[in-house]
Motif scaffolding. Sequence first.
Motif, PDB file in Angstrom:
ATOM      1  N   GLY A  58       0.778  -1.227   0.000  1.00 42.62           N
ATOM      2  CA  GLY A  58       0.000   0.000   0.000  1.00 42.62           C
ATOM      3  C   GLY A  58       0.812   1.282   0.000  1.00 42.62           C
ATOM      4  N   LYS A  59       2.132   1.164   0.084  1.00 43.75           N
ATOM      5  CA  LYS A  59       2.987   2.348   0.160  1.00 43.75           C
ATOM      6  C   LYS A  59       3.811   2.461  -1.119  1.00 43.75           C
ATOM      7  CE  LYS A  59       6.324   4.585   3.141  1.00 43.75           C
ATOM      8  NZ  LYS A  59       7.162   4.489   4.319  1.00 43.75           N
ATOM      9  N   LEU A  60       3.882   3.683  -1.668  1.00 43.63           N
ATOM     10  CA  LEU A  60       4.659   3.935  -2.869  1.00 43.63           C
ATOM     11  C   LEU A  60       6.135   4.033  -2.499  1.00 43.63           C
ATOM     12  CD1 LEU A  60       4.084   4.358  -5.882  1.00 43.63           C
ATOM     13  CD2 LEU A  60       4.020   6.800  -5.455  1.00 43.63           C
ATOM     14  N   THR A  61       6.984   3.279  -3.205  1.00 39.56           N
ATOM     15  CA  THR A  61       8.436   3.292  -2.996  1.00 39.56           C
ATOM     16  C   THR A  61       9.106   3.343  -4.357  1.00 39.56           C
ATOM     17  OG1 THR A  61       8.616   0.881  -3.045  1.00 39.56           O
ATOM     18  CG2 THR A  61       8.251   1.899  -0.886  1.00 39.56           C
ATOM     19  N   GLY A  62      10.420   3.546  -4.364  1.00 35.02           N
ATOM     20  CA  GLY A  62      11.094   3.525  -5.651  1.00 35.02           C
ATOM     21  C   GLY A  62      12.525   4.004  -5.606  1.00 35.02           C
ATOM     22  N   THR A  63      13.081   4.118  -6.807  1.00 29.78           N
ATOM     23  CA  THR A  63      14.462   4.563  -6.986  1.00 29.78           C
ATOM     24  C   THR A  63      14.526   5.560  -8.133  1.00 29.78           C
ATOM     25  OG1 THR A  63      14.925   2.722  -8.488  1.00 29.78           O
ATOM     26  CG2 THR A  63      15.476   2.392  -6.152  1.00 29.78           C
ATOM     27  N   ILE A  64      15.619   6.323  -8.140  1.00 30.93           N
ATOM     28  CA  ILE A  64      15.889   7.273  -9.218  1.00 30.93           C
ATOM     29  C   ILE A  64      17.326   7.071  -9.669  1.00 30.93           C
ATOM     30  CG2 ILE A  64      16.163   9.711  -9.817  1.00 30.93           C
ATOM     31  CD1 ILE A  64      13.920  10.367  -7.895  1.00 30.93           C
ATOM     32  N   ILE A  78       8.125   9.808   0.082  1.00 29.35           N
ATOM     33  CA  ILE A  78       7.206  10.137  -1.014  1.00 29.35           C
ATOM     34  C   ILE A  78       5.930  10.699  -0.420  1.00 29.35           C
ATOM     35  CG2 ILE A  78       5.837   9.268  -2.942  1.00 29.35           C
ATOM     36  CD1 ILE A  78       7.923   7.109  -3.357  1.00 29.35           C
ATOM     37  N   GLU A  79       5.537  11.874  -0.910  1.00 28.38           N
ATOM     38  CA  GLU A  79       4.269  12.484  -0.518  1.00 28.38           C
ATOM     39  C   GLU A  79       3.332  12.356  -1.714  1.00 28.38           C
ATOM     40  OE1 GLU A  79       5.158  16.523   0.558  1.00 28.38           O
ATOM     41  OE2 GLU A  79       6.236  15.929   2.368  1.00 28.38           O
ATOM     42  N   GLU A  80       2.191  11.701  -1.493  1.00 25.14           N
ATOM     43  CA  GLU A  80       1.228  11.468  -2.564  1.00 25.14           C
ATOM     44  C   GLU A  80      -0.023  12.307  -2.379  1.00 25.14           C
ATOM     45  OE1 GLU A  80       0.424   7.367  -4.104  1.00 25.14           O
ATOM     46  OE2 GLU A  80       1.331   6.861  -2.173  1.00 25.14           O
ATOM     47  N   ASP A  82      -3.770  13.116  -4.982  1.00 22.78           N
ATOM     48  CA  ASP A  82      -4.519  12.448  -6.037  1.00 22.78           C
ATOM     49  C   ASP A  82      -3.852  12.604  -7.398  1.00 22.78           C
ATOM     50  OD1 ASP A  82      -6.636  10.933  -7.035  1.00 22.78           O
ATOM     51  OD2 ASP A  82      -7.778  12.715  -7.557  1.00 22.78           O
ATOM     52  N   GLY A  83      -3.296  13.750  -7.698  1.00 25.07           N
ATOM     53  CA  GLY A  83      -2.736  13.987  -9.029  1.00 25.07           C
ATOM     54  C   GLY A  83      -1.260  14.285  -9.052  1.00 25.07           C
ATOM     55  N   SER A  84      -0.538  14.068  -7.931  1.00 23.24           N
ATOM     56  CA  SER A  84       0.896  14.363  -7.923  1.00 23.24           C
ATOM     57  C   SER A  84       1.629  13.528  -6.884  1.00 23.24           C
ATOM     58  CB  SER A  84       1.138  15.850  -7.648  1.00 23.24           C
ATOM     59  OG  SER A  84       0.788  16.172  -6.316  1.00 23.24           O
ATOM     60  N   VAL A  85       2.943  13.451  -7.066  1.00 19.93           N
ATOM     61  CA  VAL A  85       3.828  12.837  -6.081  1.00 19.93           C
ATOM     62  C   VAL A  85       5.041  13.750  -5.902  1.00 19.93           C
ATOM     63  CG1 VAL A  85       3.191  10.421  -6.451  1.00 19.93           C
ATOM     64  CG2 VAL A  85       4.989  11.415  -7.825  1.00 19.93           C
ATOM     65  N   LYS A  86       5.541  13.814  -4.680  1.00 19.59           N
ATOM     66  CA  LYS A  86       6.767  14.551  -4.395  1.00 19.59           C
ATOM     67  C   LYS A  86       7.771  13.530  -3.887  1.00 19.59           C
ATOM     68  CE  LYS A  86       7.021  18.980  -2.813  1.00 19.59           C
ATOM     69  NZ  LYS A  86       6.936  20.097  -1.829  1.00 19.59           N
ATOM     70  N   LEU A  87       8.885  13.387  -4.628  1.00 18.86           N
ATOM     71  CA  LEU A  87       9.894  12.367  -4.353  1.00 18.86           C
ATOM     72  C   LEU A  87      11.128  13.017  -3.736  1.00 18.86           C
ATOM     73  CD1 LEU A  87       9.660  10.739  -7.899  1.00 18.86           C
ATOM     74  CD2 LEU A  87       8.303  10.150  -5.883  1.00 18.86           C
ATOM     75  N   TYR A  88      11.516  12.559  -2.569  1.00 13.92           N
ATOM     76  CA  TYR A  88      12.700  13.072  -1.876  1.00 13.92           C
ATOM     77  C   TYR A  88      13.833  12.063  -2.026  1.00 13.92           C
ATOM     78  CZ  TYR A  88       9.515  16.381   0.357  1.00 13.92           C
ATOM     79  OH  TYR A  88       8.596  17.371   0.593  1.00 13.92           O
ATOM     80  N   PHE A  89      15.025  12.541  -2.439  1.00 15.52           N
ATOM     81  CA  PHE A  89      16.167  11.652  -2.624  1.00 15.52           C
ATOM     82  C   PHE A  89      17.455  12.465  -2.514  1.00 15.52           C
ATOM     83  CE2 PHE A  89      14.938  13.324  -6.684  1.00 15.52           C
ATOM     84  CZ  PHE A  89      16.108  13.504  -7.413  1.00 15.52           C
ATOM     85  N   THR A  90      18.586  11.780  -2.544  1.00 13.14           N
ATOM     86  CA  THR A  90      19.891  12.440  -2.468  1.00 13.14           C
ATOM     87  C   THR A  90      20.584  12.326  -3.816  1.00 13.14           C
ATOM     88  OG1 THR A  90      20.062  11.900  -0.129  1.00 13.14           O
ATOM     89  CG2 THR A  90      22.107  12.478  -1.253  1.00 13.14           C
ATOM     90  N   ALA A  91      21.056  13.467  -4.335  1.00  7.94           N
ATOM     91  CA  ALA A  91      21.778  13.496  -5.607  1.00  7.94           C
ATOM     92  C   ALA A  91      23.028  14.349  -5.434  1.00  7.94           C
ATOM     93  CB  ALA A  91      20.902  14.062  -6.710  1.00  7.94           C
TER      94      ALA A  91
END
Length: 130
Positions: A58-64, A78-80, A82-91
């Motif tokens: 039930g939780k959105l996860t992933g990689t970049i 990840i903040e979800e 209805d029409g968007s997601v905000k993905l936090y990561f280190t670059a």
Amino acid sequence: MKKLTAILTVFFFMLLSFNSYAQTENKPDYFVGKWDVTVIGTPQGDAVMKVDLKRNEGKLTGTILTQSGSEPAAISKIEETDGSVKLYFTASGYDVFLLLQKKDDDHVTGNLLEMFDAKGVRVKAEDTKS
């Protein structure tokens, strides 16, 4: 007569609950999948990244995977909506976020750190065959 009314009432509510359950189960999970995202106008030029999002328990996860990285960066949060997601990561040693908003069935728009515009396209299964 009271028994018949009670049975019909129970039957009505059962049908109503099955109908609403069927509608929620058929809703597609828009952001799940692979995306080719281009961030436009960074100091190093346009940045191309591969975003891979999955739904686990039930939780959105992933990689970049960024152009500069040989290993995919884990998405830390990840903040979800209805029409968007905000993905936090280190670059490149910096904590950043990428906002993606649904544009149509296979395209997203958004921004990196609210400073650089981003656009993306869904990677279809046939696009990955080489």
